[in-house]
Every structure is written in structure tokens, then in C-alpha cells.
Design a protein around this motif. Structure first.
Motif, PDB file in Angstrom:
ATOM      1  N   GLY A  95       0.844  -1.190   0.000  1.00 45.81           N
ATOM      2  CA  GLY A  95       0.000   0.000   0.000  1.00 45.81           C
ATOM      3  C   GLY A  95       0.878   1.237   0.000  1.00 45.81           C
ATOM      4  O   GLY A  95       2.075   1.154  -0.310  1.00 45.81           O
ATOM      5  N   TRP A  96       0.297   2.374   0.374  1.00 47.33           N
ATOM      6  CA  TRP A  96       1.051   3.626   0.381  1.00 47.33           C
ATOM      7  C   TRP A  96       0.637   4.484   1.572  1.00 47.33           C
ATOM      8  O   TRP A  96      -0.522   4.473   1.994  1.00 47.33           O
ATOM      9  N   TYR A  97       1.610   5.224   2.112  1.00 40.61           N
ATOM     10  CA  TYR A  97       1.298   6.303   3.046  1.00 40.61           C
ATOM     11  C   TYR A  97       1.012   7.529   2.188  1.00 40.61           C
ATOM     12  O   TYR A  97       1.874   7.980   1.430  1.00 40.61           O
ATOM     13  N   VAL A  98      -0.184   8.056   2.308  1.00 40.53           N
ATOM     14  CA  VAL A  98      -0.628   9.082   1.366  1.00 40.53           C
ATOM     15  C   VAL A  98      -0.402  10.484   1.911  1.00 40.53           C
ATOM     16  O   VAL A  98      -0.759  10.792   3.055  1.00 40.53           O
ATOM     17  N   ASP A  99       0.196  11.320   1.067  1.00 36.51           N
ATOM     18  CA  ASP A  99       0.210  12.758   1.307  1.00 36.51           C
ATOM     19  C   ASP A  99      -1.158  13.256   0.861  1.00 36.51           C
ATOM     20  O   ASP A  99      -1.420  13.406  -0.334  1.00 36.51           O
ATOM     21  N   ARG A 100      -2.047  13.478   1.829  1.00 43.78           N
ATOM     22  CA  ARG A 100      -3.452  13.745   1.501  1.00 43.78           C
ATOM     23  C   ARG A 100      -3.619  14.995   0.636  1.00 43.78           C
ATOM     24  O   ARG A 100      -4.422  15.011  -0.303  1.00 43.78           O
ATOM     25  N   ALA A 101      -2.862  16.053   0.929  1.00 44.55           N
ATOM     26  CA  ALA A 101      -2.980  17.276   0.136  1.00 44.55           C
ATOM     27  C   ALA A 101      -2.594  17.028  -1.318  1.00 44.55           C
ATOM     28  O   ALA A 101      -3.287  17.466  -2.249  1.00 44.55           O
ATOM     29  N   ALA A 102      -1.486  16.306  -1.537  1.00 48.56           N
ATOM     30  CA  ALA A 102      -1.042  16.014  -2.897  1.00 48.56           C
ATOM     31  C   ALA A 102      -2.031  15.093  -3.609  1.00 48.56           C
ATOM     32  O   ALA A 102      -2.293  15.238  -4.812  1.00 48.56           O
ATOM     33  N   PHE A 103      -2.591  14.155  -2.867  1.00 48.72           N
ATOM     34  CA  PHE A 103      -3.537  13.200  -3.435  1.00 48.72           C
ATOM     35  C   PHE A 103      -4.803  13.904  -3.919  1.00 48.72           C
ATOM     36  O   PHE A 103      -5.264  13.695  -5.044  1.00 48.72           O
ATOM     37  N   GLU A 104      -5.344  14.770  -3.073  1.00 47.49           N
ATOM     38  CA  GLU A 104      -6.562  15.472  -3.460  1.00 47.49           C
ATOM     39  C   GLU A 104      -6.289  16.501  -4.554  1.00 47.49           C
ATOM     40  O   GLU A 104      -7.145  16.756  -5.403  1.00 47.49           O
ATOM     41  N   SER A 105      -5.086  17.084  -4.545  1.00 43.32           N
ATOM     42  CA  SER A 105      -4.713  18.005  -5.619  1.00 43.32           C
ATOM     43  C   SER A 105      -4.678  17.285  -6.959  1.00 43.32           C
ATOM     44  O   SER A 105      -5.114  17.823  -7.985  1.00 43.32           O
ATOM     45  N   MET A 106      -4.182  16.061  -6.973  1.00 44.89           N
ATOM     46  CA  MET A 106      -4.141  15.263  -8.194  1.00 44.89           C
ATOM     47  C   MET A 106      -5.558  15.029  -8.731  1.00 44.89           C
ATOM     48  O   MET A 106      -5.835  15.211  -9.932  1.00 44.89           O
ATOM     49  N   LEU A 107      -6.477  14.645  -7.836  1.00 40.97           N
ATOM     50  CA  LEU A 107      -7.861  14.392  -8.256  1.00 40.97           C
ATOM     51  C   LEU A 107      -8.542  15.680  -8.722  1.00 40.97           C
ATOM     52  O   LEU A 107      -9.314  15.669  -9.683  1.00 40.97           O
ATOM     53  N   THR A 108      -8.245  16.794  -8.051  1.00 46.31           N
ATOM     54  CA  THR A 108      -8.837  18.073  -8.438  1.00 46.31           C
ATOM     55  C   THR A 108      -8.368  18.482  -9.830  1.00 46.31           C
ATOM     56  O   THR A 108      -9.152  18.970 -10.654  1.00 46.31           O
ATOM     57  N   ARG A 109      -7.066  18.297 -10.108  1.00 48.35           N
ATOM     58  CA  ARG A 109      -6.547  18.629 -11.443  1.00 48.35           C
ATOM     59  C   ARG A 109      -7.229  17.790 -12.515  1.00 48.35           C
ATOM     60  O   ARG A 109      -7.563  18.295 -13.597  1.00 48.35           O
ATOM     61  N   LYS A 110      -7.432  16.521 -12.221  1.00 48.87           N
ATOM     62  CA  LYS A 110      -8.093  15.653 -13.186  1.00 48.87           C
ATOM     63  C   LYS A 110      -9.520  16.116 -13.435  1.00 48.87           C
ATOM     64  O   LYS A 110      -9.960  16.216 -14.600  1.00 48.87           O
ATOM     65  N   ALA A 111     -10.240  16.418 -12.357  1.00 49.42           N
ATOM     66  CA  ALA A 111     -11.620  16.879 -12.508  1.00 49.42           C
ATOM     67  C   ALA A 111     -11.672  18.179 -13.301  1.00 49.42           C
ATOM     68  O   ALA A 111     -12.505  18.351 -14.195  1.00 49.42           O
ATOM     69  N   SER A 112     -10.773  19.111 -12.989  1.00 47.99           N
ATOM     70  CA  SER A 112     -10.743  20.395 -13.690  1.00 47.99           C
ATOM     71  C   SER A 112     -10.439  20.213 -15.169  1.00 47.99           C
ATOM     72  O   SER A 112     -10.999  20.915 -16.025  1.00 47.99           O
ATOM     73  N   SER A 113      -9.540  19.281 -15.482  1.00 44.80           N
ATOM     74  CA  SER A 113      -9.183  19.044 -16.888  1.00 44.80           C
ATOM     75  C   SER A 113     -10.365  18.509 -17.696  1.00 44.80           C
ATOM     76  O   SER A 113     -10.404  18.648 -18.917  1.00 44.80           O
ATOM     77  N   LEU A 114     -11.338  17.922 -16.992  1.00 45.96           N
ATOM     78  CA  LEU A 114     -12.537  17.395 -17.639  1.00 45.96           C
ATOM     79  C   LEU A 114     -13.667  18.424 -17.663  1.00 45.96           C
ATOM     80  O   LEU A 114     -14.780  18.126 -18.110  1.00 45.96           O
ATOM     81  N   GLY A 115     -13.370  19.620 -17.149  1.00 47.10           N
ATOM     82  CA  GLY A 115     -14.366  20.682 -17.195  1.00 47.10           C
ATOM     83  C   GLY A 115     -15.296  20.756 -16.010  1.00 47.10           C
ATOM     84  O   GLY A 115     -16.369  21.376 -16.097  1.00 47.10           O
ATOM     85  N   VAL A 116     -14.919  20.154 -14.870  1.00 53.70           N
ATOM     86  CA  VAL A 116     -15.765  20.206 -13.683  1.00 53.70           C
ATOM     87  C   VAL A 116     -15.638  21.588 -13.036  1.00 53.70           C
ATOM     88  O   VAL A 116     -14.533  22.011 -12.693  1.00 53.70           O
TER      89      VAL A 116
END
Length: 366
Positions: A95-116
Motif C-alpha cells: 500500500g502507500w502512506y498518502v500525502d493527503r494534500a497532494a492526493f486530493e490536488s491530483m484528483l482536483t486537477r483531473k476533474a478540472s481538466s474534464l471541465g468540472v
């Protein structure tokens, strides 16, 4: 009018937003400002989350963010000895120890790139049904939506407004401390140790820092002791292994202690008339399971797919989603109860009695 309004921009809400845009649905995410003072440390992501990250098309980006791998853990649980669980032997792998801020930033960038589109508000707002349409009003903004996904976290904001009962399995809280050392010990395994009134968790979080978290029930401690760092430090010194993992001769606390809810709860219903709940808004899992983030991603994806199905006229989509989340929570709860029941050294102490005889502590919140 949009197809789906999503409340919350955590992993569940972002997973829903990404999935809906992948399905060509129109969405908007409404969320509160980030809690800048809230600690999000010691969080891990189970290897099973790889499937969800692949579906969200962020797997490669996740790997590029270089979250620290979790190769296994050590635990003193049900026995005075220390046992090691090597994840390499697991079919799912590490598994992974998650940097929560970086993880959510990654998902936010993906959502934004799709026009959310995202709307942040720290003001009160209303969401209500009118003529079979959801209406959002607040901050001079009005939104009409065919469906709503509640991904608002442990508060289950929309579900509470709708009067959905929330079933609380326990009152567990987490006492979170961050310690640092100029010359830290090198250990890539997390450590869990059960004690008479709860359990401890320690993991490295990088840059010479460790998270030391104590999970317990608040009524087992004198109220005057809660804000006293020395009280919790003394308790850590009473442990068999934790005190050697982070010796106080080497490590010092670097920020004030923080306290947060860490119990298990779930809604009576996970879906209703044109709404669904996902992530912590639907079910909050005990950190002992290490599946909180993975569940948030999976339920966010499934809620989005159910919403899309319902929009296309599949009337059973909400009921099917409820059944899926209900099954997931029941399987989790069986695993959780079994794990707690493995610890019998303090079977007459309140913390463990409550988890061995779970039916005695279930509370229903209106």
C-alpha cells in the motif's frame, strides 16, 4: 439545469465528479474552504485502490507523485509479542502512506481538466426539492440539478437535512501528535499497539517526522486531562513498543495535539429520491481498517455510475447502489468486530467490552 450537484470535494466527491464527466454528464461541485488547521497524517491507501485510480485515469500520475510505499506493519495485538505483516505476501501487494494534500490536488486537477466547475463557499446555503428538481441557493448563486450526491464527509450534511438516520457504532476519537527528530530512526513499517483503553498507531510521514495517534473513547479520560500534552505523553511511555519506536530522548512534539472523530457510523439509507451518499457521508470506517480512502474512491465512482443510470431511466439504480454500500459496510463491520475480538487481554475494560459486545453501544442519531 445540470445533471448532478456534488456536495464536497474530498476523494469521494472528486471521484464522483471525474466519473460523471467521463460519462458526459454535467456536474458542479460545491464545497467548503479547506480546513487549514486540520491535520491529515498517518493515512494509508490500500493496494486495492489501484483499480479505482485506474478507472479514474490517474494511476500513472499517482505513481509519479511518489507517495511513500507501505511494505507492511508491525502489531502488538491480542498478545504481548510483536508480530510483523509483510504486504509483499499479499496478492494485492504493497500500500502507500498518502500525502493527503497532494492526493486530493491530483484528483482536483483531473476533474478540472474534464471541465468540472467548483464553487467554494463559507456561507450557509440551502438545497431543497421543488417540482422534482433539486434547487441550490446561496452566495447569490442558484443551481438546479436533477440529482445530488452527498460527499460532505462525516457530517453527512444533506442526509441530515433530509432526516436520514445515522447509526453510530462507537464514540472513538483520535488524539494526533506530530513528533520530529534531527536524527530519526529509519523504519518503513507502521506500528500498532493495543492497550487497556484503546490503541496506538505510529508511522513515518517524511522529513524526520512521525505521526503518533492514540485511538480511544473520550469518556474514559478525565476532562481536565484532554488538553494536557503531558498526559498523553505519559500514556505513550506506558506502552511496550511505541515508546521505543519514538523515544522521547530523540523525538519532540512540534505542533499542538489535535483531536478528531474516528469512530464507525453509517446511514440508515444510502440513496433516496434522486440523491445518493458516498464516502464518509455514507459510511465512516474505523482507521484500523486502513480502507477509508479506498472506500471513498470506490463509493464515489459507484455513486456516479448509479446517478448516471438513474438519469437514463433505470429506476432501480438507487436501490442497487444502496445494496452495494450496505453489503460493503456489513463485510467491513464483520472484519472490524472480529479484529477487535482478537484482543482479550483487557476483556473487562470498557473500551474492549464495547467492541466485543457491539450491540450495547450502537446509537441512532436522527
Amino acid at each position: 439545469m445540470i445533471d448532478v450537484l456534488i456536495i464536497g470535494n474530498g476523494p469521494a466527491g472528486l471521484a464522483s465528479a471525474i466519473t460523471l464527466r467521463q460519462q458526459d454528464a454535467s456536474v458542479m461541485v460545491v464545497h467548503r474552504p479547506a480546513e487549514t488547521n486540520r491535520l491529515r497524517v498517518g493515512e494509508s491507501l490500500a493496494a486495492s485502490a489501484r483499480n479505482s485510480l485506474t478507472e479514474l485515469e490517474v494511476w500513472e500520475e499517482f505513481l509519479n507523485d511518489r507517495h511513500k510505499p507501505c511494505y507492511g506493519n508491525a502489531s502488538c495485538w491480542g498478545d504481548d509479542r510483536l508480530y510483523f505483516n509483510d504486504f509483499i505476501q499479499s496478492p494485492s501487494g504493497q500500500g502507500w502512506y498518502v500525502d493527503r494534500a497532494a492526493f486530493e490536488s491530483m484528483l482536483t486537477r483531473k476533474a478540472s481538466s474534464l471541465g468540472v466547475p467548483f464553487h467554494e463557499t463559507d456561507r450557509s446555503f440551502r438545497i431543497y426539492r421543488k417540482d422534482n428538481i433539486w434547487e441550490y441557493t446561496g452566495d447569490l448563486l442558484k443551481i438546479s440539478a436533477a440529482m445530488v450526491i452527498d460527499a460532505s464527509g462525516r457530517n453527512s450534511w444533506l442526509s441530515r437535512q433530509l432526516g436520514i438516520k445515522r447509526i453510530r457504532r462507537d464514540e472513538q476519537i483520535a488524539v494526533i501528535g506530530i513528533l520530529a527528530a534531527a536524527e530519526p530512526l529509519n523504519n518503513q513499517q507502521s506500528l500498532i499497539e493495543a492497550v487497556s483503553d484503546g490503541w496506538w498507531y505510529v508511522s513515518d510521514i517524511g522529513e524526520g517526522k512521525v505521526a503518533r495517534i492514540f485511538f480511544t473513547d473520550p469518556d474514559l479520560h478525565d476532562r481536565n486531562s484532554w488538553l494536557d500534552p503531558q498526559y498523553w505523553q505519559n500514556k505513550s511511555l506506558q506502552t511496550k513498543f511505541i515508546r521505543h519506536r519514538i523515544p522521547l530522548s530523540r523525538y519532540k512534539e512540534i505542533i499542538p495535539l489535535q483531536y478528531t472523530s474516528a469512530g464507525s457510523h453509517h446511514l440508515e439509507h444510502y440513496a433516496g429520491e434522486s440523491w445518493l451518499a458516498a464516502g464518509d457521508a455514507a459510511c465512516s470506517l474505523d482507521p484500523l481498517s486502513s480502507h477509508g480512502i479506498a472506500f471513498a474512491l470506490r463509493s464515489g465512482i459507484d455513486a456516479a455510475l448509479a446517478a448516471k443510470d438513474q438519469l437514463t431511466g433505470i429506476s432501480s439504480a438507487g436501490k442497487d447502489y444502496h445494496g452495494k454500500i450496505d453489503l460493503a459496510f456489513r463485510l467491513y463491520n464483520e472484519q472490524r468486530t472480529g479484529f477487535y475480538q482478537r484482543e482479550n487481554r483487557w476483556k473487562d475494560d470498557p473500551f474492549w467490552i464495547r467492541r466485543h459486545e457491539e450491540q450495547l453501544v450502537v446509537k441512532i442519531e436522527e
